[in-house]
Design an enzyme around this catalytic site. Structure first.
Site, PDB file in Angstrom:
ATOM      1  CB  CYS A  97      -1.081  -0.129   1.102  1.00  0.00           C
ATOM      2  SG  CYS A  97      -2.327   1.090   0.975  1.00  0.00           S
ATOM      3  CG  HIS A 137      -3.908  -3.411   3.457  1.00  0.00           C
ATOM      4  ND1 HIS A 137      -2.593  -3.007   4.169  1.00  0.00           N
ATOM      5  CD2 HIS A 137      -4.366  -2.246   3.076  1.00  0.00           C
ATOM      6  CE1 HIS A 137      -2.226  -1.672   3.879  1.00  0.00           C
ATOM      7  NE2 HIS A 137      -3.654  -1.102   3.307  1.00  0.00           N
TER       8      HIS A 137
END
Length: 488
Positions: A329, A427
């Site tokens: 991310c 994630h």
């Protein structure tokens, strides 16, 4: 329909754990139960079934209740992006950033959102188990409170107060907290739970008797310290790990000031073949097989922090000696050439040079991408699942060699031509046993085992429910939850 609230004498007293335990215990009683936290402040988030984001702890509590996580379970989420300000998320979506003064003025509006969510849950479930935040005795936060007694008073619900005996001072915590509440708030406390006790309960009994006599309130029970218990942390980084193999894969994660979703690394922390080290400010990055740049709520500021401590040079040296590098991310965004922030979402509008390790550019945008996804890695075609929470959009030639493909057909992330550097927006990728195994093999662990992280989490949720049944006054709990008495 009933609501029971769990409040704590301090942060980390065990509120999240007890709510999780009660949700599973009530499901064992065939009660339709839902978790609820009016206001959460955390950088560990989860994506919900209705396309929003809530605190990670509430997602775990939803699992304990055999539910999909929903934005109504955590209607107000505060994600700190500076020392004095936070992004405010209402019903799963960001409405802007506020400092403490601005948010205090906004609280009446936030309370309306909280009560609306609570009413919707009440319409669908028999019992709502509510988690407070911090301590109800924080004097400076009492005015306009929506997280603890302010909420309890608004919905007229009973409260159980929990304290952690492992840290010491448990009786002072309980009595002191009670003394700092108003008379009506004190009346809401229907009993105490003492958490994380080690030793012979007989030695504690005189203190329990005194507490009940002094306060006139019952002790519902004493929960034992459960060794090797794992639940995702609400916010604090958990560095504890058990015994590791002598030839364990060495993995290093720099702890950035605004590190987010560090629960990504829990499956590695629990893996017997992985030695995971979190490296803090002032600590040099030690020799490792794999460095992982984590997610970040303030990528530009955390990138500057990384450079301030010379970690960028350590990463360059790590790559020169053949180590692997993974960005997740915000960590992925750091790997590119540049981060553009034309709207000034993370500070003054402008651009910042990234690490320049992969050829792409990220542009920060106001609208977040919030989605749960599945797909397969380009590494051994391993299946992977997870979720995306990010405001940036990345584009450039490096992304033409993606790390994975989603089932939707979209490409995600990047894998360098030499296979040494990888990045993804996903994630939770280490929670998928096949994906975790493939990534560890890519990092240098030839005989990597597949760890069933979901099974470990489910096992520990069951341990918590069993602990409630064995150590708490279940008849009083049933009364407080509005559940019929158990038939003998």
């Amino acid at each position: 329909m009933s609501t029971l609230m769990i409040q704590g004498t301090t942060s980390d007293a065990g509120k999240s754990t007890l709510v999780t335990a009660l949700c599973r215990w009530l499901r064992h009683q065939d009660v339709k139960v839902a978790p609820f936290k009016p206001q959460n402040m955390a950088l560990n988030a989860a994506v919900t079934v209705d396309g929003g984001e809530i605190g990670r702890a509430q997602a775990v509590q939803a699992q304990a209740a055999h539910l999909e996580p929903h934005t109504d379970m955590n209607p107000v989420l505060l994600k700190p992006n500076t020392d004095v300000g936070a992004q405010v998320i209402i019903h799963g979506h960001a409405i802007g950033c506020m400092d403490a003064v601005a948010y205090h003025a906004y609280k009446p509006t936030a309370l309306r959102a909280v009560l609306a969510s609570h009413q919707r849950l009440l319409a669908s479930y028999d019992t709502i188990v509510v988690e407070g935040a911090g301590s109800p005795a924080e004097i400076n936060l009492r005015a306009g409170d929506i997280a603890n007694m302010g909420f309890a008073e608004a919905v007229d619900c009973p409260v159980i107060l929990i304290a952690d005996i492992d840290k010491g001072g448990v009786f002072a915590h309980l009595v002191g907290t009670l003394a700092l509440l108003s008379e009506s708030e004190q009346a809401r406390i229907k009993g105490f739970v003492i958490n994380r006790f080690r030793g012979d309960i007989a030695l504690l009994q005189p203190g329990l008797d005194w507490l009940e006599a002094h306060t006139g309130k019952p002790v519902l029970g004493v929960l034992p310290y459960l060794h090797d218990l794992h639940l995702e942390a609400e916010d604090a980084v958990n560095a504890h790990q058990g015994a590791k193999a002598l030839d364990a894969l060495r993995v290093v994660v720099p702890v950035l000031p605004r590190i987010s979703n560090h629960t990504d690394f829990d499956p590695l922390r629990l893996h017997p073949q992985v030695d995971l080290q979190f490296i803090g400010p002032g600590q040099p990055i030690p020799p490792a097989h794999l460095i992982i740049l984590p997610g970040s709520k303030s990528v530009s500021a955390d990138l500057a922090f990384l450079r301030q401590y010379g970690w960028d040079q350590a990463i360059t040296r790590h790559l020169r000696y053949g180590g692997k590098l993974l960005g997740i991310c915000g960590g992925l965004q750091m790997l590119g050439q540049r981060i553009d922030d034309p709207l000034g979402l993370e500070g003054p509008a402008g651009s910042q040079a990234a690490l320049g390790l992969l050829n792409f550019v990220t542009t920060l945008q106001a609208q977040k991408r919030l989605t749960r996804v599945s797909g397969h890695l380009q590494l051994d075609q391993a299946r992977v699942g997870g979720y995306e929470i990010h405001a940036g959009r990345s584009a450039g030639p490096a992304l033409e060699r993606p790390l994975l493909y989603l089932d939707s057909g979209e490409a995600d992330g990047a894998l360098s031509e030499d296979g040494q550097i990888a990045g993804t927006y996903l994630h939770g990728l280490f929670e998928s046993p096949q994906a975790s195994q493939a990534l560890l093999q890519w990092a240098g662990l030839a005989q990597a085992q597949a760890l069933d992280y979901a099974a470990l989490r489910e096992r520990d949720i069951e341990r918590l429910a069993q602990s409630v049944e064995a150590h708490l006054d279940t008849e009083l709990l049933r009364q407080l939850c509005g559940v019929p008495a158990c038939k003998n």
